[in-house]
Design a protein around this motif. Structure first.
Motif, mmCIF file in Angstrom:
data_model
loop_
_atom_site.group_PDB
_atom_site.id
_atom_site.type_symbol
_atom_site.label_atom_id
_atom_site.label_comp_id
_atom_site.label_asym_id
_atom_site.label_seq_id
_atom_site.Cartn_x
_atom_site.Cartn_y
_atom_site.Cartn_z
ATOM 1 N N SER A 132 -6.054 -14.199 -10.349
ATOM 2 C CA SER A 132 -6.858 -14.391 -9.131
ATOM 3 C C SER A 132 -8.363 -14.314 -9.432
ATOM 4 N N CYS A 143 -0.305 -9.668 -1.524
ATOM 5 C CA CYS A 143 -0.746 -9.114 -2.790
ATOM 6 C C CYS A 143 -2.129 -9.011 -3.152
ATOM 7 N N TRP A 144 -2.894 -10.013 -2.425
ATOM 8 C CA TRP A 144 -4.337 -10.197 -2.541
ATOM 9 C C TRP A 144 -4.978 -9.210 -1.466
ATOM 10 N N GLY A 155 -5.275 -5.245 -1.474
ATOM 11 C CA GLY A 155 -6.346 -4.573 -2.000
ATOM 12 C C GLY A 155 -7.861 -4.531 -1.437
ATOM 13 N N ARG A 156 -7.878 -5.220 -0.211
ATOM 14 C CA ARG A 156 -9.228 -5.563 0.227
ATOM 15 C C ARG A 156 -9.330 -4.189 1.206
ATOM 16 N N ASP A 215 -10.267 -11.629 -8.305
ATOM 17 C CA ASP A 215 -10.377 -10.200 -8.997
ATOM 18 C C ASP A 215 -11.356 -10.155 -9.895
ATOM 19 N N ARG A 275 0.867 -1.263 -0.078
ATOM 20 C CA ARG A 275 0.111 0.179 0.045
ATOM 21 C C ARG A 275 0.709 1.392 0.073
ATOM 22 N N PRO A 278 -6.109 1.029 -0.168
ATOM 23 C CA PRO A 278 -6.141 -0.445 -0.813
ATOM 24 C C PRO A 278 -5.480 -0.459 -2.045
ATOM 25 N N LYS A 279 -4.647 -1.213 -2.268
ATOM 26 C CA LYS A 279 -3.893 -1.571 -3.446
ATOM 27 C C LYS A 279 -3.513 -3.014 -3.729
ATOM 28 N N THR A 280 -4.413 -3.733 -4.891
ATOM 29 C CA THR A 280 -4.176 -4.997 -5.296
ATOM 30 C C THR A 280 -2.901 -4.936 -6.319
ATOM 31 N N GLN A 330 -1.115 -6.425 -9.336
ATOM 32 C CA GLN A 330 -1.668 -6.884 -10.607
ATOM 33 C C GLN A 330 -1.017 -8.253 -11.107
#
Ligand SMILES: [Zn+2]
Length: 328
Positions: free
Chosen positions: A309, A185-186, A189-190, A312, A152, A204-206, A208
């Motif tokens: 994923s 990594c997953w 982004g939540r 996503d 993040r 949040p940052k997923t 890619q």
């Protein structure tokens, strides 16, 4: 039988194998089904604005396994950061690196790793300072949380790391870090994980896509690093306290001189000896891999593409909407 190479003019990717190339990498299963993709050099800086997080357990991991690809992606526009999980206090195997006490190992590797981050063109680096070979004891949730914070903080789009799903891995630091990276990594982004981060100003940052390396990789992507091989040599030359590069070439040159021998390969000075030793011996596997894919030097990855994923949003939804949406 000669390998069939198909170039994708849009992405600079080449699919190796008999099946037609996809328009662009999408679902992992499709990329794997069409054979390993050969990632060629891209002109200009198409990745400008994107952020790369290169994560390693030890100071020689990225140097040996992925420094050509990290250098390539940064040259092509990524802003890069290097994360080292341990403090490398256990040094290296007898005969490798620089002999020293546990404290000397810590300081030597800390300095080497900072130098390596500079050589790769990274904007910054982070040392998480876990004890070397002891990461199996580390709370997985603590490590995941620290990595979520970093994803993040730097707004990471892409990661390079050990493969959490690989075979033949002996080092607990490698697979512990890899498992934590996969989750972070997953989870980064939540919207509800570690909400105090948002109060501190993060979003949040997923992540890619992911380039995973391994001792016995499931190869879905091969990166042509022929243009970065000299930088990869320099990175491994900077890995003095640890690893099979560093000053081993000049050390061999000195040993031979004591026996009134010399190797023409090692040249007439220590820097040349170190460089040529690394290029001949340490880069042999990159050279062999490159030969198999029709380039000079290469690195191999289990590549996880954007949208791979299941949690996503499938990027094909946006493509479908763009093509089929009509006015109300
Ligand atoms: Zn390692």
């Amino acid at each position: 039988m000669a390998l069939m190479l198909r170039r994708n003019l849009l992405s600079g990717l080449v699919t190796v194998g008999a099946l037609p190339a996809l328009p662009r990498p999408q679902r992992q299963s499709l990329e794997t089904a069409s054979g390993p993709v050969l990632e060629r050099p891209l002109t200009g800086q198409p990745h400008k604005g994107k952020v790369l997080l290169a994560l390693e357990a030890h100071s020689d991991d990225i140097a040996l396994e992925a420094s050509g690809t990290v250098a390539k992606l940064i040259e092509e526009g990524y802003t890069g950061y290097l994360v080292r999980a341990t403090n490398d206090d256990m040094g290296d195997a007898p005969g490798l690196g620089t002999a020293g006490t546990i404290g000397e190992n810590v300081l030597g590797n800390e300095r080497d790793n900072a130098h390596i981050a500079d050589l790769l063109g990274c904007k910054g680096h982070f040392d998480l300072n876990y004890s070397n070979h002891r990461m199996a004891d580390v709370s997985l949730n603590e490590l995941i949380c620290r990595l979520i914070f970093l994803v993040r903080l730097v707004k990471a789009d892409t990661v390079v790391c050990w493969d959490p799903w690989a075979h033949d891995e002996e080092n607990p630091d490698h697979y512990t870090l890899a498992r934590a990276v996969e989750a972070a990594c997953w989870m980064a982004g939540r919207a509800h994980d570690y909400p105090e981060h948002f109060a501190a100003g993060l979003q949040p940052k997923t992540v890619q896509d992911k380039y995973y390396f391994a001792r016995r990789p499931e190869i879905t992507r091969v990166v042509d690093i022929s243009s970065q091989i000299d930088k990869k040599v320099e990175v491994n030359r900077a890995n003095v306290a640890k690893g099979p590069g560093g000053h081993l070439g000049s050390r061999l040159r000195t040993e031979l001189a004591k026996r009134h021998q010399r190797l023409p390969l090692l040249g007439d000075d220590d820097a040349t000896a170190d460089r040529n030793y690394i290029k001949e011996f340490v880069m042999a596997s990159s050279r062999e891999l490159g030969r198999q894919y029709g380039v000079e030097y290469a690195e191999a990855f289990h590549y996880i593409a954007p949208g791979a994923s299941g949690a996503d949003r499938d990027p094909r939804v946006d493509t479908y909407v763009k093509e089929h949406a009509v006015p109300l």
